[in-house]
Structure formats: structure tokens, C-alpha cells
Design an enzyme around this catalytic site. Structure first.
Site, PDB file in Angstrom:
ATOM      1  CG  HIS A  17      -1.928  -0.984   1.384  1.00  0.00           C
ATOM      2  ND1 HIS A  17      -2.101  -1.756   2.509  1.00  0.00           N
ATOM      3  CD2 HIS A  17      -2.900  -1.371   0.517  1.00  0.00           C
ATOM      4  CE1 HIS A  17      -3.130  -2.575   2.340  1.00  0.00           C
ATOM      5  NE2 HIS A  17      -3.628  -2.374   1.140  1.00  0.00           N
ATOM      6  CB  SER A 129      -4.310  -6.483   4.736  1.00  0.00           C
ATOM      7  OG  SER A 129      -3.795  -5.267   4.278  1.00  0.00           O
TER       8      SER A 129
END
Ligand code: PNS
Length: 160
Positions: A17, A129
Site C-alpha cells: 500500500h 493484508s
């Protein structure tokens, strides 16, 4: 002047990210990283407040990046913020179908809102994640997957 939104769950923010945030921030005037406030809180490891703090911490050297959160439709949030562009990272072909569907849905709801896809850097291709949380939950080494500050936060969560 281009104001863009990079939306996501960021539960937690990964190095993948962060790579997208840094690269997008170089190409637009303002980048708003926006966390979706999920109605079902039990699905998230970190609270929205914790994720906002984490994102603020890891982007503190990027002056044109701000952190926010939103509920409901992304297109409504984009309208509210007067943003013209949505940023999404693309890892592999497997991401493409759902991302393409999301981009077309958003465009049909808000024709002037454009989605820009940024290909993930090769070293982060495998990251997500959910796998990071799984590795961390079993005490595995997540060095290189998340920023150092987030590694500690993850270890603290699973220690409890
Ligand atoms: O990090 P994620 O979970 O892949 O992010 C998904 C996100 C938050 C970008 C997406 O679920 C979203 O924009 N949700 C808001 C609801 C919405 O606007 N839905 C219509 C487009 S499919």
C-alpha cells in the site's frame, strides 16, 4: 489540479500500500488515503481510528497526502471531496476482474470520476493484508511486509 483518492481497508497498511501511496503522490497534486468504515466492525483487526493513526505515521513525510475515512459509496465521498481520480493498486491478473468491475460501477455512478490503476512493484506482488495478519497471528516474521511501526502494532494485537 488533480485531487485523488486512494480508498481501501488498510487493515493494516502494508508495504505494498505504501508503495502505491508514494508513487501516486508523485503524480497528483493531492492524495487522500481513505479508509472504508465497515458496518461490520468485527471483520477488522484494527479500529478505524488505529488505522488512521497508522497511516498518518507512515505517510508523515509526504506533504500532499492526507488521511480520511468514509462510509457508504466511494463516489459520494469523492464528490464531497471534489476529487476527480480514484487510485487502485493492481497486483496480479486475479485482481483485475473485481477491480475492473468496481471501476466500471464507479464510473457508471459518477461518469467524471476516473480510476487510475498502478501496478504493484514486483517485490510486493504477493502481499495482502489478510496473509500478513495470518503470518503475524502465528508468530511468523512479517519484516519487509509492513512498515516497522505496524509490525509492532500487529505483534501487540496478537499478544493480547
Ligand atoms: O482494500 P479493499 O478492501 O480492497 O478496498 C475496497 C474498497 C473500500 C475500495 C471498496 O469496497 C469500496 O469502495 N467500498 C465502498 C462502497 C462502494 O462505493 N461500492 C461501490 C463500488 S463497488
Amino acid at each position: 489540479m488533480i485531487r485523488a483518492i486512494y480508498p481501501g481497508s488498510f487493515d493494516p497498511v502494508s508495504n505494498g500500500h505504501l508503495d502505491i501511496i508514494r508513487r501516486a503522490a508523485e503524480k497528483v497534486d493531492e492524495l487522500i488515503v481513505a479508509i472504508l468504515v465497515n458496518r461490520n466492525k468485527s471483520h477488522s483487526l484494527f479500529t478505524v481510528e488505529e488505522r488512521m493513526e497508522q497511516l498518518k505515521l507512515v505517510t508523515k513525510d509526504l506533504p500532499n497526502v492526507s488521511i480520511d475515512c468514509f462510509q457508504g459509496l466511494l463516489v459520494d465521498f469523492a464528490r464531497q471531496k471534489d476529487a476527480q481520480v480514484i487510485i487502485r493498486g493492481l497486483r496480479a491478473v486475479t485482481d483485475f476482474e473485481s477491480e475492473f468491475q468496481m471501476a466500471l460501477t464507479n464510473r457508471s455512478l459518477s461518469p467524471n470520476l476516473e480510476t487510475f490503476f498502478i501496478p504493484t512493484s514486483v517485490e510486493y506482488l504477493y502481499l495482502s493484508s489478510s496473509t500478513i495478519k495470518e503470518v503475524a497471528s502465528f508468530g511468523g516474521d512479517i519484516c519487509g511486509m509492513v512498515p516497522c511501526e505496524i509490525k509492532q502494532a500487529l505483534m501487540d494485537k496478537y499478544k493480547k
